[in-house]
Design an enzyme around this catalytic site. Structure first.
Site, PDB file in Angstrom:
ATOM      1  N   GLY A  11      17.859  34.460  51.274  1.00 50.34           N
ATOM      2  CA  GLY A  11      18.664  33.305  50.823  1.00 50.34           C
ATOM      3  C   GLY A  11      18.455  33.052  49.339  1.00 50.34           C
ATOM      4  O   GLY A  11      17.694  33.772  48.675  1.00 50.34           O
ATOM      5  N   ILE A  13      17.028  30.479  47.444  1.00 49.64           N
ATOM      6  CA  ILE A  13      15.701  30.121  46.930  1.00 49.64           C
ATOM      7  C   ILE A  13      14.651  31.116  47.423  1.00 49.64           C
ATOM      8  O   ILE A  13      13.753  31.516  46.690  1.00 49.64           O
ATOM      9  CB  ILE A  13      15.361  28.663  47.319  1.00 49.64           C
ATOM     10  N   ASN A  33      17.881  35.963  59.496  1.00 48.03           N
ATOM     11  CA  ASN A  33      18.894  36.344  60.514  1.00 48.03           C
ATOM     12  C   ASN A  33      20.234  36.693  59.854  1.00 48.03           C
ATOM     13  O   ASN A  33      21.222  36.964  60.514  1.00 48.03           O
ATOM     14  CB  ASN A  33      19.075  35.221  61.557  1.00 48.03           C
ATOM     15  N   SER A 125      13.373  18.641  51.179  1.00 50.38           N
ATOM     16  CA  SER A 125      14.431  18.276  50.241  1.00 50.38           C
ATOM     17  C   SER A 125      14.347  16.805  49.853  1.00 50.38           C
ATOM     18  O   SER A 125      13.953  15.971  50.672  1.00 50.38           O
ATOM     19  CB  SER A 125      15.796  18.550  50.899  1.00 50.38           C
ATOM     20  N   ALA A 126      14.752  16.509  48.651  1.00 47.31           N
ATOM     21  CA  ALA A 126      14.786  15.121  48.163  1.00 47.31           C
ATOM     22  C   ALA A 126      15.795  14.306  48.957  1.00 47.31           C
ATOM     23  O   ALA A 126      15.815  13.077  48.873  1.00 47.31           O
ATOM     24  CB  ALA A 126      15.168  15.115  46.683  1.00 47.31           C
ATOM     25  N   TYR A 149      21.421  16.704  57.830  1.00 49.51           N
ATOM     26  CA  TYR A 149      20.608  17.758  57.172  1.00 49.51           C
ATOM     27  C   TYR A 149      19.256  17.165  56.741  1.00 49.51           C
ATOM     28  O   TYR A 149      18.202  17.677  57.088  1.00 49.51           O
ATOM     29  CB  TYR A 149      21.363  18.320  55.975  1.00 49.51           C
ATOM     30  N   LYS A 153      15.183  17.766  58.004  1.00 49.60           N
ATOM     31  CA  LYS A 153      14.060  18.063  57.096  1.00 49.60           C
ATOM     32  C   LYS A 153      12.919  17.066  57.335  1.00 49.60           C
ATOM     33  O   LYS A 153      11.751  17.428  57.419  1.00 49.60           O
ATOM     34  CB  LYS A 153      14.511  17.991  55.630  1.00 49.60           C
TER      35      LYS A 153
HETATM   36  C1  WQD Z   1      25.725  17.210  43.019  1.00 50.68           C
HETATM   37  C2  WQD Z   1      26.678  16.257  42.305  1.00 50.68           C
HETATM   38  C3  WQD Z   1      28.443  15.456  43.735  1.00 50.68           C
HETATM   39  C4  WQD Z   1      30.391  19.362  44.236  1.00 50.68           C
HETATM   40  C5  WQD Z   1      22.807  18.641  48.092  1.00 50.68           C
HETATM   41  C6  WQD Z   1      21.884  18.457  49.250  1.00 50.68           C
HETATM   42  C7  WQD Z   1      20.471  18.666  48.785  1.00 50.68           C
HETATM   43  C8  WQD Z   1      20.329  20.025  48.133  1.00 50.68           C
HETATM   44  C9  WQD Z   1      21.312  20.149  46.997  1.00 50.68           C
HETATM   45  C10 WQD Z   1      19.474  21.628  49.722  1.00 50.68           C
HETATM   46  C11 WQD Z   1      27.077  15.066  43.180  1.00 50.68           C
HETATM   47  C12 WQD Z   1      29.004  16.300  42.596  1.00 50.68           C
HETATM   48  C13 WQD Z   1      29.515  18.360  43.852  1.00 50.68           C
HETATM   49  C14 WQD Z   1      31.734  19.316  43.807  1.00 50.68           C
HETATM   50  C15 WQD Z   1      31.269  17.281  42.615  1.00 50.68           C
HETATM   51  N1  WQD Z   1      20.527  21.052  49.069  1.00 50.68           N
HETATM   52  N2  WQD Z   1      29.947  17.347  43.047  1.00 50.68           N
HETATM   53  N3  WQD Z   1      32.125  18.276  42.997  1.00 50.68           N
HETATM   54  O1  WQD Z   1      24.800  16.507  47.101  1.00 50.68           O
HETATM   55  O2  WQD Z   1      23.092  16.184  45.222  1.00 50.68           O
HETATM   56  O3  WQD Z   1      22.538  17.653  47.139  1.00 50.68           O
HETATM   57  O4  WQD Z   1      22.613  19.928  47.549  1.00 50.68           O
HETATM   58  O5  WQD Z   1      18.308  21.383  49.573  1.00 50.68           O
HETATM   59  O6  WQD Z   1      19.624  18.559  49.880  1.00 50.68           O
HETATM   60  O7  WQD Z   1      22.002  17.142  49.706  1.00 50.68           O
HETATM   61  O8  WQD Z   1      24.234  18.390  45.493  1.00 50.68           O
HETATM   62  O9  WQD Z   1      25.603  19.962  44.208  1.00 50.68           O
HETATM   63  O10 WQD Z   1      26.576  18.950  46.327  1.00 50.68           O
HETATM   64  O11 WQD Z   1      26.293  17.522  44.281  1.00 50.68           O
HETATM   65  O12 WQD Z   1      31.642  16.341  41.885  1.00 50.68           O
HETATM   66  O13 WQD Z   1      32.597  20.188  44.131  1.00 50.68           O
HETATM   67  O14 WQD Z   1      27.889  16.947  42.017  1.00 50.68           O
HETATM   68  O15 WQD Z   1      29.262  14.330  43.992  1.00 50.68           O
HETATM   69  O16 WQD Z   1      27.222  13.937  42.316  1.00 50.68           O
HETATM   70  P1  WQD Z   1      23.729  17.061  46.238  1.00 50.68           P
HETATM   71  P2  WQD Z   1      25.727  18.791  45.120  1.00 50.68           P
END
Ligand code: WQD
Length: 335
Positions: A11, A13, A33, A125-126, A149, A153
Site C-alpha cells: 500500500g 504508506i 491481500n 489516524s488523527a 473508518y 481505528k
Molecule cells: C483534505 C482536505 C477536504 C478532496 C482523510 C481521512 C484520514 C486520512 C487522510 C487515512 C479537506 C478537501 C479533498 C477533494 C477537497 N486517511 N478536499 N476536494 O478528509 O482530511 O482525511 O484522509 O489515514 O484518516 O479522514 O483528507 O485529503 O480527503 O481532504 O476539497 O476532492 O481537502 O474537504 O478539507 P481528510 P482529504
C-alpha cells in the site's frame, strides 16, 4: 538482519515504510491481500533498494498462514498497515469496515500470540479525534471519531490497550497519522488510489496529469483564512521515518500513542498554490458545498514524537508537491 512483518506492505504508506526500513538495515516481510494495491509495487521497492523482497499474498483474516509466516521468517515485530481507509465508503459499508479493520486485526493479534510475537506498531489516524475541541491536537485530546473508518481505528486502539493491561509483556506503539502526502523521490512509488481519489493531493495530481478535468473544492465557507479546509499534511517519507523510530524503540513502548504530523496546517487553496508552483501546472477547480463528515481544521502537536523518538517532520510542502508531481508525471495512469 531484523525481519519485520509488514501487513499492507504494498500500500501507499506500507511501501514507503518498507523502503525506509531496508535503508535502515531491516528486512521487511510483506503480506498483502492486494485488494487496494498491486503486486508490481514489490518490484518497484526492489528496484529502489536493490534488495530482494519476501512477499506473500495473504489476508489478515488468514490466522494460520500469518502464524506460519511469523515463525518461518522469525519476525521480530509487526507493523500493521492493512485496512480499508476510505471515509465515505466506510459510512455506507460499516460491516465491511468492522470485519476487515477490527476482526482482521484481532486475527492478526491472535496469530502473533500463537507465534509468541508480542511487538506491534499500529497505523492509526488523527481521524479518531473527530471535531477538535482545541488546537494543536495533543495525544490526550478527547477521541470522538465522526466516521466509521475512524471508529474502526479507535476500536483497534482500545483492543491494543486492553491486551497490554492483561499482558504487560506486549510492546505496543500506536501512531496517529495526520494527512500523508508525497512520494519517494525516485518517482517509482506514490499514492495510487483505485478509482476516483477520495483524498485531495492524488486528485490534484490527476488533474495536473490530465486524468481529471478539474478539482471540486468541498466548501469555501469554513472559518479559515481563505474559507477552505485546513489540514496537517505530512510527507510520507517523514511518516515512514516515524515508523523506523517506533521499531527502534519498541522494547520501551508500552502502549504509547504518538501523533505523526508537522504541527502546521495548510488550506486546500494553499495546497493548490504549492502544487502549481512545484509542477508549473494550472489546477482548474470549482467551489462546491461542504463534504459530509469533513471537519474545518486540524493540525498536530508533534512534541511527544520529538520527546520520545527524537523524530520531527523534515520535508516541507514544496518537497511534498514536487515529489507528488514527479511520481504522477512518471506514472500518469498509476503503477
Ligand atoms: C483534505 C482536505 C477536504 C478532496 C482523510 C481521512 C484520514 C486520512 C487522510 C487515512 C479537506 C478537501 C479533498 C477533494 C477537497 N486517511 N478536499 N476536494 O478528509 O482530511 O482525511 O484522509 O489515514 O484518516 O479522514 O483528507 O485529503 O480527503 O481532504 O476539497 O476532492 O481537502 O474537504 O478539507 P481528510 P482529504
Amino acid at each position: 538482519m531484523k525481519n519485520i512483518l509488514i501487513t499492507g506492505g504494498t500500500g501507499y504508506i506500507g511501501s514507503h515504510t518498507c523502503v525506509e526500513l531496508i535503508e535502515s538495515g531491516y528486512n521487511p516481510i510483506i503480506i498483502d491481500n492486494l485488494s487496494n494495491s498491486k503486486r508490481k509495487i514489490v518490484d518497484r521497492i526492489e528496484k529502489i533498494t536493490g534488495k530482494k523482497i519476501i512477499f506473500e499474498k495473504c489476508d489478515i483474516s488468514d490466522k494460520k498462514n500469518i502464524e506460519r509466516i511469523i515463525k518461518e521468517f522469525n519476525c521480530e515485530a509487526v507493523i500493521h498497515f492493512a485496512g480499508f481507509k476510505a471515509v465515505g465508503e466506510s459510512q455506507t459499508n460499516p460491516l465491511m469496515y468492522y470485519k476487515n479493520n477490527v476482526s482482521g486485526t484481532i486475527n492478526l493479534l491472535d496469530a502473533m500470540k500463537s507465534a509468541g510475537l508480542k511487538k506491534i506498531v499500529f497505523s492509526s489516524s488523527a481521524t479518531v479525534y473527530g471535531k477538535p475541541k482545541f488546537l494543536p491536537l495533543t495525544e490526550d485530546h478527547p477521541v470522538s471519531p465522526e466516521n466509521i473508518y475512524g471508529k474502526t481505528k479507535l476500536a483497534v486502539e482500545n483492543i491494543l490497550r486492553d491486551i497490554f493491561i492483561a499482558d504487560p509483556d506486549w510492546r505496543i506503539c500506536i501512531l496517529r497519522y495526520f494527512n500523508p502526502v508525497g512520494a519517494h523521490n525516485s518517482g517509482l512509488i506514490g499514492d495510487d488510489p483505485k478509482g476516483i481519489p477520495n483524498n485531495l493531493m492524488p486528485f490534484i495530481s490527476q488533474v495536473a496529469v490530465g486524468r481529471r478535468s478539474h478539482l471540486n473544492i468541498w466548501g469555501n465557507d469554513y472559518n479559515t483564512n481563505d474559507g477552505t479546509g485546513v489540514r496537517d499534511y505530512i510527507h510520507v517519507i517523514d511518516l515512514a521515518q516515524g515508523h523506523i523510530k517506533a521499531i527502534e524503540k519498541i522494547n520501551s513502548l508500552k502502549g504509547a500513542v504518538i501523533n505523526l504530523g508537522t504541527g502546521r496546517g495548510y488550506s486546500v487553496l494553499e495546497m493548490i498554490q504549492s502544487f502549481e508552483k512545484a509542477s508549473a501546472k494550472k489546477i482548474k477547480y470549482e467551489f462546491r458545498p461542504r463534504r459530509d463528515g469533513d471537519i474545518e481544521i486540524n493540525y498536530a502537536d508533534p512534541s511527544k514524537a520529538k520527546e520520545i523518538f527524537n523524530w520531527e517532520a523534515k520535508l516541507d510542502i514544496n518537497e511534498m508537491c514536487k515529489d507528488i508531481w514527479r511520481w504522477q508525471s512518471m506514472n500518469p495512469k498509476g503503477v
